[in-house]
Design a protein around this motif. Structure first.
Motif, PDB file in Angstrom:
ATOM      1  N   ALA A   1       0.819  -1.211   0.000  1.00  0.00           N
ATOM      2  CA  ALA A   1       0.000   0.000   0.000  1.00  0.00           C
ATOM      3  C   ALA A   1       0.853   1.261   0.000  1.00  0.00           C
ATOM      4  CB  ALA A   1      -0.929  -0.008   1.211  1.00  0.00           C
ATOM      5  N   MET A   2       2.022   1.196   0.634  1.00  0.00           N
ATOM      6  CA  MET A   2       2.875   2.376   0.743  1.00  0.00           C
ATOM      7  C   MET A   2       3.642   2.671  -0.548  1.00  0.00           C
ATOM      8  SD  MET A   2       2.699   4.124   3.539  1.00  0.00           S
ATOM      9  CE  MET A   2       4.202   5.083   3.256  1.00  0.00           C
ATOM     10  N   ALA A   3       4.030   1.639  -1.296  1.00  0.00           N
ATOM     11  CA  ALA A   3       4.880   1.831  -2.471  1.00  0.00           C
ATOM     12  C   ALA A   3       4.322   2.861  -3.448  1.00  0.00           C
ATOM     13  CB  ALA A   3       5.131   0.496  -3.169  1.00  0.00           C
ATOM     14  N   PRO A   4       3.054   2.740  -3.899  1.00  0.00           N
ATOM     15  CA  PRO A   4       2.545   3.770  -4.817  1.00  0.00           C
ATOM     16  C   PRO A   4       2.407   5.139  -4.170  1.00  0.00           C
ATOM     17  CG  PRO A   4       0.801   2.237  -4.177  1.00  0.00           C
ATOM     18  CD  PRO A   4       2.084   1.656  -3.683  1.00  0.00           C
ATOM     19  N   LYS A   5       2.200   5.163  -2.866  1.00  0.00           N
ATOM     20  CA  LYS A   5       2.100   6.460  -2.175  1.00  0.00           C
ATOM     21  C   LYS A   5       3.442   7.178  -2.195  1.00  0.00           C
ATOM     22  CE  LYS A   5      -2.192   5.760  -1.048  1.00  0.00           C
ATOM     23  NZ  LYS A   5      -3.269   6.518  -1.711  1.00  0.00           N
ATOM     24  N   ILE A   6       4.539   6.406  -2.077  1.00  0.00           N
ATOM     25  CA  ILE A   6       5.877   7.008  -2.136  1.00  0.00           C
ATOM     26  C   ILE A   6       6.129   7.553  -3.541  1.00  0.00           C
ATOM     27  CG2 ILE A   6       8.352   6.579  -1.872  1.00  0.00           C
ATOM     28  CD1 ILE A   6       7.606   4.298   0.051  1.00  0.00           C
ATOM     29  N   VAL A   7       5.737   6.769  -4.546  1.00  0.00           N
ATOM     30  CA  VAL A   7       5.917   7.210  -5.938  1.00  0.00           C
ATOM     31  C   VAL A   7       5.120   8.478  -6.209  1.00  0.00           C
ATOM     32  CG1 VAL A   7       5.533   6.582  -8.355  1.00  0.00           C
ATOM     33  CG2 VAL A   7       6.387   4.868  -6.740  1.00  0.00           C
ATOM     34  N   GLN A   8       3.890   8.538  -5.685  1.00  0.00           N
ATOM     35  CA  GLN A   8       3.011   9.673  -5.948  1.00  0.00           C
ATOM     36  C   GLN A   8       3.388  10.917  -5.164  1.00  0.00           C
ATOM     37  OE1 GLN A   8      -0.795   8.043  -4.895  1.00  0.00           O
ATOM     38  NE2 GLN A   8      -0.726   6.482  -6.515  1.00  0.00           N
ATOM     39  N   SER A   9       4.174  10.760  -4.118  1.00  0.00           N
ATOM     40  CA  SER A   9       4.537  11.914  -3.293  1.00  0.00           C
ATOM     41  C   SER A   9       5.288  12.948  -4.128  1.00  0.00           C
ATOM     42  CB  SER A   9       5.411  11.467  -2.110  1.00  0.00           C
ATOM     43  OG  SER A   9       5.799  12.587  -1.338  1.00  0.00           O
ATOM     44  N   SER A  10       4.766  14.152  -4.123  1.00  0.00           N
ATOM     45  CA  SER A  10       5.365  15.204  -4.944  1.00  0.00           C
ATOM     46  C   SER A  10       6.532  15.886  -4.259  1.00  0.00           C
ATOM     47  CB  SER A  10       4.299  16.249  -5.299  1.00  0.00           C
ATOM     48  OG  SER A  10       3.711  16.782  -4.122  1.00  0.00           O
ATOM     49  N   GLU A  11       6.660  15.686  -2.966  1.00  0.00           N
ATOM     50  CA  GLU A  11       7.753  16.314  -2.223  1.00  0.00           C
ATOM     51  C   GLU A  11       9.015  15.470  -2.301  1.00  0.00           C
ATOM     52  OE1 GLU A  11       5.570  18.832   1.357  1.00  0.00           O
ATOM     53  OE2 GLU A  11       6.424  16.878   1.792  1.00  0.00           O
ATOM     54  N   ALA A  12      10.137  16.127  -2.438  1.00  0.00           N
ATOM     55  CA  ALA A  12      11.419  15.427  -2.350  1.00  0.00           C
ATOM     56  C   ALA A  12      11.673  15.061  -0.898  1.00  0.00           C
ATOM     57  CB  ALA A  12      12.538  16.298  -2.887  1.00  0.00           C
ATOM     58  N   LEU A  13      12.062  13.826  -0.662  1.00  0.00           N
ATOM     59  CA  LEU A  13      12.330  13.404   0.708  1.00  0.00           C
ATOM     60  C   LEU A  13      13.584  14.094   1.239  1.00  0.00           C
ATOM     61  CD1 LEU A  13      10.216  11.241   0.071  1.00  0.00           C
ATOM     62  CD2 LEU A  13      11.618   9.602   1.319  1.00  0.00           C
ATOM     63  N   LYS A  14      13.497  14.567   2.466  1.00  0.00           N
ATOM     64  CA  LYS A  14      14.659  15.171   3.110  1.00  0.00           C
ATOM     65  C   LYS A  14      15.556  14.072   3.679  1.00  0.00           C
ATOM     66  CE  LYS A  14      12.358  19.523   4.227  1.00  0.00           C
ATOM     67  NZ  LYS A  14      11.955  20.473   5.302  1.00  0.00           N
ATOM     68  N   ALA A  15      16.743  14.473   4.085  1.00  0.00           N
ATOM     69  CA  ALA A  15      17.746  13.503   4.534  1.00  0.00           C
ATOM     70  C   ALA A  15      17.232  12.650   5.688  1.00  0.00           C
ATOM     71  CB  ALA A  15      19.020  14.235   4.939  1.00  0.00           C
ATOM     72  N   GLN A  16      16.609  13.273   6.675  1.00  0.00           N
ATOM     73  CA  GLN A  16      16.138  12.516   7.835  1.00  0.00           C
ATOM     74  C   GLN A  16      15.042  11.534   7.444  1.00  0.00           C
ATOM     75  OE1 GLN A  16      14.875  14.892  11.152  1.00  0.00           O
ATOM     76  NE2 GLN A  16      14.277  13.135  12.387  1.00  0.00           N
ATOM     77  N   ALA A  17      14.163  11.929   6.533  1.00  0.00           N
ATOM     78  CA  ALA A  17      13.089  11.043   6.096  1.00  0.00           C
ATOM     79  C   ALA A  17      13.652   9.827   5.377  1.00  0.00           C
ATOM     80  CB  ALA A  17      12.117  11.796   5.186  1.00  0.00           C
ATOM     81  N   ILE A  18      14.721  10.003   4.601  1.00  0.00           N
ATOM     82  CA  ILE A  18      15.353   8.877   3.913  1.00  0.00           C
ATOM     83  C   ILE A  18      15.929   7.900   4.931  1.00  0.00           C
ATOM     84  CG2 ILE A  18      17.336   8.228   2.479  1.00  0.00           C
ATOM     85  CD1 ILE A  18      16.812  10.796   0.873  1.00  0.00           C
TER      86      ILE A  18
END
Length: 531
Positions: free
Chosen positions: A214-231
């Motif tokens: 369920a999370m995989a397409p949500k990550i793809v659809q996220s328009s924000e660039a992930l910040k270092a801590q989120a990665i």
């Protein structure tokens, strides 16, 4: 009239009448300005958010009056407790029972905010109270009629970060997977990081894979660039996820986000990110993550501390030799050299253990060359588990000057330890060492190992092992994990052989059993002590 205008009128009035030197006039106009300001409808300041002490005070009152709490209030209480870290450190047992009872029995509709608040609160509880709260949360999720927003998904999964695998946790994951799949909101970068971070203790299961799916397409659809801590948080949360189609989909999505990240990763984010790969088998998706991580490690301007080095290399334990893995090793080598913090035994064991799949290469040798002096500088001896992990990581490494330098550095750290080593757990490593042939480095590390190996005879007594070189003609062997000694003339024996006998003593055999003889002292079965 605005407050600024009123103040300006007051200022002009004072200036106009100041030349008259009339205290009475000034006082009159001051009174007029004060009256004008008092009649204005000034905006009230924003209300102060309640502190945990406020919540605790209200909780004591509610408990004393047996007040029935609304679901929204319960959600806020559980969030406040979680932000205070641990329930058993801020609440009495009576207060804990009251909250749990109210959570189970609260009537009324539970909103998405209240349910996600309860999920978020799970992280603060432990033991039987946690089990009880998990059951309540699972029940509320099953009855939920309101869709989750993105923030509710992040809160709910993040709250599971201290929850070990079990039937109730799996039920919560199954329910959250459906909720995530039906969420129409695009997830922000922090929500992605928090959501995956919460899976760190969730064992491999059909339900955890459903969440990943369920999370995989949500990550793809996220328009924000992930910040270092989120990665770092997102990959760290995957540490118990075994290879699967769902995991690979998440890794593929994360690889793209790592590449798109514009800010440099800090030391902790690098350690966390690679640590999360520890159960990931070799795949194109894993290699894509490694390829994305390598330049981020190079660009990191922050010195990696001992924990980050141990975590980063430990996470590579299942990554097969590849161009991408070698790129990560090449990026890590100078970071290890630059580390000014002394490594402890656990850091060394973890770091070397992570190299077990690495084939001989310039990059691997660079890492070994960087680690060797860190082992010399290690604070204290290596514990039994540290030794086992270090030797397991080096077991299949091909001989090289860098590997011998690591062996040379390890030997005294192993010998200094007092915790006995289990020979049966080390027999594969010992066999691999013996098959390498003979060298001063190998003799040194074998002697160090034998000085700590404990063979038990049923009484738990430690049997002393031989140290150093064997007498001429004797050789050391392993059988089912136990060491024995062989001589072409004297045969084989389990009893250890020392490097030399005291003057005048000679070694003999009778019916396959070794004994010792001295012209003046006669014969004996036990080995004579050195003079």
């Amino acid at each position: 009239m605005s407050s600024e205008m009123a103040a300006l009128c007051f200022h002009r009035a004072v200036c106009r009448w100041s030349t008259a030197s009339s205290t009475h006039c000034v006082r009159s106009y001051a009174n007029y300005a004060h009256s004008t300001l008092s009649q204005m409808q000034l905006p009230s300041p924003p209300s102060r958010p309640p502190t945990f002490h406020d919540v605790l005070g209200r909780l004591e009152f509610w408990q004393r009056t047996e007040h029935e709490l609304e679901p929204s209030v319960i959600g806020k209480i559980l969030v406040s407790i979680a932000k205070a870290r641990y329930a058993d450190s801020v609440l009495t047992e009576s207060q804990q029972r009251y909250i749990l009872q109210q959570t189970h029995s609260a009537s009324g509709q539970w909103s998405a905010q209240a349910v996600s608040g309860a999920c978020y609160g799970l992280q603060a509880w432990a033991g039987l109270p946690l089990n009880s709260l998990q059951e309540a949360v699972s029940n509320k999720l099953s009855q939920l009629q309101q869709p989750f927003a993105g923030r509710h998904i992040g809160m709910s999964l993040y709250g599971l970060r201290h929850s070990e695998d079990g039937p109730v946790v799996r039920a919560i994951l199954a329910q959250l997977a459906k909720i995530i799949a039906h969420c129409s909101e695009v997830l922000g970068e922090q929500i992605v990081g928090n959501a995956l971070y919460g899976l760190q203790r969730c064992a491999e299961s059909m339900e955890s894979r459903a969440v990943l799916a369920a999370m995989a397409p949500k990550i793809v659809q996220s328009s924000e660039a992930l910040k270092a801590q989120a990665i770092g948080n997102a990959l760290y949360g995957l540490q118990r996820c075994a290879d699967s189609t769902e995991l690979r989909a998440v890794l593929a999505a994360m690889a793209t986000k790592i590449i798109q990240c514009s800010e440099p990763l800090k030391a902790q984010a690098i350690g966390n990110a690679l640590y999360g790969l520890q159960r990931c088998a070799d795949s194109m998706e894993v290699r894509a993550v490694l390829a994305a991580m390598a330049p981020k490690i190079v660009q990191c301007s922050e010195a990696l501390n001992a924990q980050a080095i141990g975590n980063a290399l430990y996470g590579l334990q299942r990554c097969a030799d590849s161009t991408e893995l070698r790129a990560v090793l090449a990026a890590m080598a100078p970071k290890i050299f630059q580390c000014s913090e002394p490594l402890k035994g656990q850091h060394i064991g973890n770091a070397l253990y992570g190299l077990q799949q690495c084939a001989d290469s310039t990059e691997l040798r660079a890492v070994l060359a960087a680690i060797a002096p860190k082992i010399v500088q290690c604070l204290g001896p290596l514990g039994a588990q540290d030794v086992e992990m270090a030797l397991r990581g080096l077991r299949d490494c091909e001989d090289s000057p860098e590997l011998r330098a690591v062996f040379t550095a390890l030997a005294p750290k192993i010998a200094e330890g007092s915790e006995p080593l289990n020979q049966r757990r080390l027999h594969k490593q010992l066999s691999a060492l013996q098959q390498r042939g003979d060298s001063p480095e190998l003799r040194g590390i074998v002697a160090a190992l034998e000085s700590r190996i404990a063979d038990t005879d049923g009484s738990g007594r430690k049997e002393q092992r031989s140290i150093g070189n064997l007498p001429a003609g004797w050789s050391r062997h392993l059988h089912e994990g136990k060491t024995f000694y062989h001589h072409p003339d004297h045969g084989s024996q389990w009893q250890p052989i020392t490097g030399s006998l005291p003057a005048g003593w000679s070694i003999h055999t009778d019916n396959g059993r070794t004994y010792y003889h001295h012209p003046q002292h006669g014969s004996r079965w036990s080995m004579p002590d050195a003079a």
